[in-house]
Design a protein around this motif. Sequence first.
Motif, PDB file in Angstrom:
ATOM      1  N   GLY A 129       0.788  -1.228   0.000  1.00  0.00           N
ATOM      2  CA  GLY A 129       0.000   0.000   0.000  1.00  0.00           C
ATOM      3  C   GLY A 129       0.815   1.270   0.000  1.00  0.00           C
ATOM      4  O   GLY A 129       0.469   2.235  -0.679  1.00  0.00           O
ATOM      5  N   THR A 130       1.909   1.301   0.771  1.00  0.00           N
ATOM      6  CA  THR A 130       2.710   2.525   0.831  1.00  0.00           C
ATOM      7  C   THR A 130       3.514   2.748  -0.447  1.00  0.00           C
ATOM      8  O   THR A 130       4.056   3.840  -0.653  1.00  0.00           O
ATOM      9  N   GLN A 131       3.592   1.739  -1.305  1.00  0.00           N
ATOM     10  CA  GLN A 131       4.371   1.850  -2.536  1.00  0.00           C
ATOM     11  C   GLN A 131       3.490   1.971  -3.782  1.00  0.00           C
ATOM     12  O   GLN A 131       3.719   2.815  -4.634  1.00  0.00           O
ATOM     13  N   ARG A 132       2.479   1.129  -3.884  1.00  0.00           N
ATOM     14  CA  ARG A 132       1.634   1.174  -5.090  1.00  0.00           C
ATOM     15  C   ARG A 132       0.662   2.339  -5.068  1.00  0.00           C
ATOM     16  O   ARG A 132       0.373   2.924  -6.114  1.00  0.00           O
ATOM     17  N   LEU A 133       0.110   2.684  -3.902  1.00  0.00           N
ATOM     18  CA  LEU A 133      -0.880   3.764  -3.861  1.00  0.00           C
ATOM     19  C   LEU A 133      -0.304   5.107  -4.316  1.00  0.00           C
ATOM     20  O   LEU A 133      -0.906   5.764  -5.176  1.00  0.00           O
ATOM     21  N   PRO A 134       0.853   5.557  -3.801  1.00  0.00           N
ATOM     22  CA  PRO A 134       1.379   6.838  -4.297  1.00  0.00           C
ATOM     23  C   PRO A 134       1.749   6.821  -5.767  1.00  0.00           C
ATOM     24  O   PRO A 134       1.675   7.843  -6.447  1.00  0.00           O
ATOM     25  N   ARG A 135       2.130   5.660  -6.282  1.00  0.00           N
ATOM     26  CA  ARG A 135       2.429   5.566  -7.717  1.00  0.00           C
ATOM     27  C   ARG A 135       1.158   5.720  -8.545  1.00  0.00           C
ATOM     28  O   ARG A 135       1.214   6.117  -9.711  1.00  0.00           O
ATOM     29  N   LEU A 136       0.027   5.402  -7.939  1.00  0.00           N
ATOM     30  CA  LEU A 136      -1.245   5.462  -8.659  1.00  0.00           C
ATOM     31  C   LEU A 136      -1.920   6.831  -8.522  1.00  0.00           C
ATOM     32  O   LEU A 136      -2.380   7.403  -9.512  1.00  0.00           O
ATOM     33  N   VAL A 137      -1.980   7.358  -7.291  1.00  0.00           N
ATOM     34  CA  VAL A 137      -2.765   8.578  -7.056  1.00  0.00           C
ATOM     35  C   VAL A 137      -1.903   9.787  -6.704  1.00  0.00           C
ATOM     36  O   VAL A 137      -2.426  10.890  -6.539  1.00  0.00           O
ATOM     37  N   GLY A 138      -0.596   9.603  -6.591  1.00  0.00           N
ATOM     38  CA  GLY A 138       0.287  10.695  -6.206  1.00  0.00           C
ATOM     39  C   GLY A 138       0.626  10.637  -4.725  1.00  0.00           C
ATOM     40  O   GLY A 138      -0.138  10.107  -3.906  1.00  0.00           O
ATOM     41  N   ILE A 139       1.773  11.209  -4.383  1.00  0.00           N
ATOM     42  CA  ILE A 139       2.285  11.101  -3.015  1.00  0.00           C
ATOM     43  C   ILE A 139       1.383  11.798  -2.002  1.00  0.00           C
ATOM     44  O   ILE A 139       1.054  11.242  -0.947  1.00  0.00           O
ATOM     45  N   SER A 140       0.950  13.008  -2.298  1.00  0.00           N
ATOM     46  CA  SER A 140       0.182  13.774  -1.320  1.00  0.00           C
ATOM     47  C   SER A 140      -1.160  13.118  -1.006  1.00  0.00           C
ATOM     48  O   SER A 140      -1.551  13.004   0.159  1.00  0.00           O
ATOM     49  N   VAL A 141      -1.869  12.675  -2.037  1.00  0.00           N
ATOM     50  CA  VAL A 141      -3.159  12.011  -1.818  1.00  0.00           C
ATOM     51  C   VAL A 141      -2.962  10.693  -1.068  1.00  0.00           C
ATOM     52  O   VAL A 141      -3.718  10.369  -0.145  1.00  0.00           O
ATOM     53  N   ALA A 142      -1.924   9.955  -1.433  1.00  0.00           N
ATOM     54  CA  ALA A 142      -1.650   8.688  -0.749  1.00  0.00           C
ATOM     55  C   ALA A 142      -1.353   8.917   0.726  1.00  0.00           C
ATOM     56  O   ALA A 142      -1.850   8.185   1.594  1.00  0.00           O
ATOM     57  N   LYS A 143      -0.552   9.935   1.032  1.00  0.00           N
ATOM     58  CA  LYS A 143      -0.255  10.241   2.434  1.00  0.00           C
ATOM     59  C   LYS A 143      -1.523  10.595   3.199  1.00  0.00           C
ATOM     60  O   LYS A 143      -1.723  10.168   4.343  1.00  0.00           O
ATOM     61  N   GLU A 144      -2.389  11.378   2.568  1.00  0.00           N
ATOM     62  CA  GLU A 144      -3.641  11.745   3.239  1.00  0.00           C
ATOM     63  C   GLU A 144      -4.461  10.508   3.588  1.00  0.00           C
ATOM     64  O   GLU A 144      -4.932  10.354   4.720  1.00  0.00           O
ATOM     65  N   LEU A 145      -4.624   9.616   2.615  1.00  0.00           N
ATOM     66  CA  LEU A 145      -5.447   8.429   2.851  1.00  0.00           C
ATOM     67  C   LEU A 145      -4.822   7.516   3.897  1.00  0.00           C
ATOM     68  O   LEU A 145      -5.529   6.958   4.749  1.00  0.00           O
ATOM     69  N   ILE A 146      -3.498   7.332   3.834  1.00  0.00           N
ATOM     70  CA  ILE A 146      -2.827   6.424   4.774  1.00  0.00           C
ATOM     71  C   ILE A 146      -2.744   7.037   6.169  1.00  0.00           C
ATOM     72  O   ILE A 146      -3.015   6.363   7.172  1.00  0.00           O
ATOM     73  N   PHE A 147      -2.408   8.335   6.261  1.00  0.00           N
ATOM     74  CA  PHE A 147      -2.255   8.976   7.571  1.00  0.00           C
ATOM     75  C   PHE A 147      -3.591   9.132   8.294  1.00  0.00           C
ATOM     76  O   PHE A 147      -3.679   8.964   9.504  1.00  0.00           O
ATOM     77  N   THR A 148      -4.642   9.482   7.549  1.00  0.00           N
ATOM     78  CA  THR A 148      -5.952   9.683   8.180  1.00  0.00           C
ATOM     79  C   THR A 148      -6.700   8.377   8.373  1.00  0.00           C
ATOM     80  O   THR A 148      -7.612   8.294   9.190  1.00  0.00           O
ATOM     81  N   ALA A 149      -6.334   7.336   7.597  1.00  0.00           N
ATOM     82  CA  ALA A 149      -6.986   6.024   7.647  1.00  0.00           C
ATOM     83  C   ALA A 149      -8.452   6.090   7.241  1.00  0.00           C
ATOM     84  O   ALA A 149      -9.230   5.199   7.561  1.00  0.00           O
ATOM     85  N   ARG A 150      -8.824   7.135   6.520  1.00  0.00           N
ATOM     86  CA  ARG A 150     -10.242   7.258   6.183  1.00  0.00           C
ATOM     87  C   ARG A 150     -10.617   6.422   4.969  1.00  0.00           C
ATOM     88  O   ARG A 150      -9.786   6.121   4.115  1.00  0.00           O
ATOM     89  N   LYS A 151     -11.875   6.039   4.920  1.00  0.00           N
ATOM     90  CA  LYS A 151     -12.421   5.294   3.789  1.00  0.00           C
ATOM     91  C   LYS A 151     -12.943   6.289   2.749  1.00  0.00           C
ATOM     92  O   LYS A 151     -13.465   7.344   3.099  1.00  0.00           O
ATOM     93  N   VAL A 152     -12.804   5.931   1.483  1.00  0.00           N
ATOM     94  CA  VAL A 152     -13.379   6.753   0.423  1.00  0.00           C
ATOM     95  C   VAL A 152     -14.439   5.941  -0.311  1.00  0.00           C
ATOM     96  O   VAL A 152     -14.262   4.753  -0.557  1.00  0.00           O
ATOM     97  N   LYS A 153     -15.526   6.596  -0.633  1.00  0.00           N
ATOM     98  CA  LYS A 153     -16.582   5.940  -1.396  1.00  0.00           C
ATOM     99  C   LYS A 153     -16.214   5.924  -2.877  1.00  0.00           C
ATOM    100  O   LYS A 153     -15.259   6.559  -3.312  1.00  0.00           O
ATOM    101  N   ALA A 154     -16.996   5.198  -3.640  1.00  0.00           N
ATOM    102  CA  ALA A 154     -16.644   4.922  -5.030  1.00  0.00           C
ATOM    103  C   ALA A 154     -16.446   6.186  -5.856  1.00  0.00           C
ATOM    104  O   ALA A 154     -15.484   6.293  -6.619  1.00  0.00           O
TER     105      ALA A 154
END
Length: 267
Positions: free
Chosen positions: A152-177
């Motif tokens: 997750g810490t490697q593929r997610l930032p490659r897909l959505v960008g570093i800043s967005v990936a950090k937000e999702l991982i640091f906040t642990a929030r769920k996103v809807k579709a």
Amino acid sequence: MDYQNIKYEVKDSIAYITMNRPEVLNALNAALLTELRHCVDTMYKDVRSISGVIITGEGRSFVAGADISELLDEVPGKSPSVSERFMDGVEETYQTLALLENYPRPVVAAINGFALGGGCELSLACDFRIASTKAQLGLPEATLGLLPTYGGTQRLPRLVGISVAKELIFTARKVKADEAKEIGLVNKVVEPEELIPAAEELIRTIAKNAPLSIKYDKIAINKGMQMTLEEGLRLEKALGGLAIGSEDGKAGIAAFLEKRSPIFEDK
């Protein structure tokens, strides 16, 4: 192998893998991961009869993360250190997901519900993610004092960008579709009843093209993303040379010049 935790079938050249532990929202346990590895190995053996792969979940969840109840369990014959046991298990899962990520045919995650933690990471190893309107994705490991460790810490930032990936991982929030589509985490959002048909349609569209081209495209993109631009361009050139010298390359060019549909043989 007699699968107990997944369902596997090949129908009309499409391989279907369904996570089948609905009573625990298809949480990933050791037994399921062992079966998934066997399933992926089987797909490699049968690759010439498979045009694409769809991964989904039984019930209302895709995969709702790892089976937390197993994380601290001692295992006979394994290290008494929980950290060492954990890292050994992660290494085995890395290998399975790498095989899935580099499978020569398109792999589609049909996300029917919760894709959290290891479930989100499983979807990240797929080429495409199509989400039901009921889907939710996220990496909530920080709420447990853990890290996403199935990539997750490697593929997610490659897909959505570093800043967005950090937000999702640091906040642990769920996103809807819909939000997942907006940030590039999923390719498409459809109604629940359209989920599998949409995944099948994507695979059949791709299957009209040369399988060898798709295989080389996938290598060029996946490996190229880990390289400098110059290295990636050299890889692209080398694979392009292999493609134009292949039987399918010659057949495709001949068909174009003769104004007819090509017949590809994956050679």
